[in-house]
Design an enzyme around this catalytic site. Structure first.
Site, mmCIF file in Angstrom:
data_model
loop_
_atom_site.group_PDB
_atom_site.id
_atom_site.type_symbol
_atom_site.label_atom_id
_atom_site.label_comp_id
_atom_site.label_asym_id
_atom_site.label_seq_id
_atom_site.Cartn_x
_atom_site.Cartn_y
_atom_site.Cartn_z
ATOM 1 N N ALA A 63 42.678 40.415 41.324
ATOM 2 C CA ALA A 63 41.810 39.297 40.959
ATOM 3 C C ALA A 63 41.069 39.694 39.690
ATOM 4 C CB ALA A 63 40.833 39.016 42.095
ATOM 5 N N GLY A 91 44.366 41.789 44.494
ATOM 6 C CA GLY A 91 44.848 40.435 44.786
ATOM 7 C C GLY A 91 46.297 40.238 44.374
ATOM 8 N N GLU A 137 48.212 41.413 47.241
ATOM 9 C CA GLU A 137 48.075 40.461 48.359
ATOM 10 C C GLU A 137 48.915 39.205 48.134
ATOM 11 O OE1 GLU A 137 43.717 40.595 48.157
ATOM 12 O OE2 GLU A 137 43.742 41.167 50.267
ATOM 13 N N GLU A 183 40.399 47.901 46.169
ATOM 14 C CA GLU A 183 39.149 47.137 46.271
ATOM 15 C C GLU A 183 37.938 47.973 46.681
ATOM 16 O OE1 GLU A 183 42.100 45.979 47.095
ATOM 17 O OE2 GLU A 183 42.249 43.821 46.779
HETATM 18 N N1 COA Z 1 40.599 41.901 36.034
HETATM 19 C C1 COA Z 1 40.233 41.662 34.771
HETATM 20 N N2 COA Z 1 40.753 42.285 33.705
HETATM 21 C C2 COA Z 1 41.698 43.209 33.930
HETATM 22 C C3 COA Z 1 42.131 43.519 35.231
HETATM 23 C C4 COA Z 1 41.538 42.815 36.311
HETATM 24 N N3 COA Z 1 41.910 43.014 37.584
HETATM 25 N N4 COA Z 1 43.071 44.479 35.140
HETATM 26 C C5 COA Z 1 43.227 44.751 33.840
HETATM 27 N N5 COA Z 1 42.385 43.995 33.102
HETATM 28 C C6 COA Z 1 42.221 43.992 31.647
HETATM 29 C C7 COA Z 1 41.501 45.235 31.174
HETATM 30 O O1 COA Z 1 40.101 45.074 31.303
HETATM 31 C C8 COA Z 1 41.977 45.312 29.752
HETATM 32 O O2 COA Z 1 41.223 44.402 28.986
HETATM 33 P P1 COA Z 1 40.762 44.821 27.489
HETATM 34 O O3 COA Z 1 42.055 45.022 26.740
HETATM 35 O O4 COA Z 1 39.995 43.616 27.035
HETATM 36 O O5 COA Z 1 39.979 46.072 27.622
HETATM 37 C C9 COA Z 1 43.393 44.793 29.821
HETATM 38 O O6 COA Z 1 43.495 44.049 31.031
HETATM 39 C C10 COA Z 1 44.424 45.890 29.873
HETATM 40 O O7 COA Z 1 44.072 46.756 30.921
HETATM 41 P P2 COA Z 1 44.189 48.353 30.783
HETATM 42 O O8 COA Z 1 43.408 48.954 31.896
HETATM 43 O O9 COA Z 1 43.840 48.766 29.398
HETATM 44 O O10 COA Z 1 45.760 48.523 30.974
HETATM 45 P P3 COA Z 1 46.543 49.782 31.533
HETATM 46 O O11 COA Z 1 47.982 49.488 31.325
HETATM 47 O O12 COA Z 1 45.980 51.052 30.950
HETATM 48 O O13 COA Z 1 46.238 49.836 33.098
HETATM 49 C C11 COA Z 1 45.999 48.888 35.297
HETATM 50 C C12 COA Z 1 46.746 48.827 33.940
HETATM 51 C C13 COA Z 1 46.523 47.700 36.108
HETATM 52 C C14 COA Z 1 46.323 50.210 36.011
HETATM 53 C C15 COA Z 1 44.476 48.802 35.057
HETATM 54 O O14 COA Z 1 44.217 47.706 34.194
HETATM 55 C C16 COA Z 1 43.663 48.585 36.303
HETATM 56 O O15 COA Z 1 43.436 49.520 37.038
HETATM 57 N N6 COA Z 1 43.233 47.331 36.566
HETATM 58 C C17 COA Z 1 42.355 47.006 37.689
HETATM 59 C C18 COA Z 1 43.115 47.097 38.993
HETATM 60 C C19 COA Z 1 42.191 46.743 40.146
HETATM 61 O O16 COA Z 1 41.245 47.428 40.462
HETATM 62 N N7 COA Z 1 42.522 45.626 40.798
HETATM 63 C C20 COA Z 1 41.796 45.175 41.948
HETATM 64 C C21 COA Z 1 40.913 44.042 41.591
HETATM 65 S S1 COA Z 1 40.226 43.372 43.081
#
Ligand code: COA
Length: 261
Positions: free
Chosen positions: A79, A122, A125, A145
């Protein structure tokens, strides 16, 4: 058209709302939906939820198969955390994600998630809510989460347990275990692991196989399979409907005449 690849090019029916969070390709027997927020790793925000509800409404009105995938080597990174940050108790009680994922799980016809790259929070999910999952070798399922101070409240706490068992589900939910493609396959979470470049073609082949079944039989089988507490009454009712259908007679006549599906 990039995300849905050759499938989209064949049909020429892809709808690409400029800047919209979904790419939607409509075919007579299926709808292909690609999550498309490249700048946020396809994180599921309010606009994406609204559009996914629109897709559900269309599929409820005109039942077809659904193929769900993500753009650009990510299924969905969860999410949208910026939106989650601002949500309070009342939004949680609205079940913003859980109601959508339930609606997807209850769609009349089978749904397939083609997961390439991250399916986290999400995003995981959403994949759990589909009937069948296919994965590329980089597919990674996880529910981080609690690390954000919240609960995986849109299905992981019960759907994941149903899919992989309580022990593994608790490792994912409580200990941050991420399931890579091989683990996911071994645990039965995904049906198959295929190279990323073949993932959509393989998903379409799976849907082709489903589409060869009797549509009402497929629909009732899904309904009954998901109604565990209704057994065996639901099974008998569904079978009663199917036993009266011309489709059943034609299919069985064809088999008895030597034809094989
Ligand atoms: N919500 C909002 N923005 C998100 C996001 C999320 N769940 N996941 C990634 N983004 C955004 C990042 O903030 C980043 O934005 P920016 O370029 O403006 O800084 C962009 O997407 C790229 O993410 P980044 O982390 O740089 O990419 P990555 O390839 O290094 O890593 C992930 C990918 C998926 C491992 C990492 O983004 C991540 O851990 N995301 C969150 C996962 C999470 O906790 N999900 C549960 C949410 S309930």
């Amino acid at each position: 058209m990039t995300a849905t690849g050759s499938a989209a090019r064949e049909s020429g029916l892809t709808r690409e709302p400029p800047g919209g969070p979904l790419l939607v390709e409509e075919r007579p027997d299926r709808v292909v939906v690609t999550l498309h927020r490249p700048a946020a790793r396809n994180a599921i925000d309010a606009a994406m939820i609204r559009e996914l509800h629109d897709v559900c409404a269309a599929l409820e009105e005109h039942p077809r198969l659904l193929l769900l995938t993500g753009h650009g080597g990510t299924f969905a990174a969860g999410a949208d955390i910026a939106e989650l940050r601002e949500r309070g108790r009342d939004q949680a009680l609205q079940g913003i994600n859980s109601r959508l994922f339930d609606r997807i799980a209850r769609l009349p016809m089978p749904t397939v998630a083609a997961v390439d790259g991250y399916a986290l929070g999400g995003g995981a999910e959403l994949a759990y809510a589909c009937d069948v999952r296919l994965a590329s070798p980089t597919a990674t399922f996880g529910n981080p989460e609690p690390g954000l101070g919240i609960l995986a409240a849109a299905g992981a706490c019960w759907r994941l347990r149903e899919l992989v068992g309580a022990s593994v589900a608790k490792q994912v939910l409580l200990a941050g275990r991420r399931l890579g493609a091989d683990d996911a396959y071994r645990l039965g979470l995904v049906a198959e692991v295929v190279p990323a470049e073949d993932l959509l073609d393989r998903a379409h082949a799976l849907l082709d196989r489903m589409a060869r079944s009797g549509p009402l039989a497929l629909r009732l089988t899904k309904l009954v399979a998901d109604s565990s507490r209704a057994h065996p009454v639901a099974d008998d009712l569904a079978q009663a409907i199917l036993f009266e259908s011309d489709d059943k007679r034609a299919r069985m006549d064809a088999f008895l005449a030597g034809g094989r599906p």
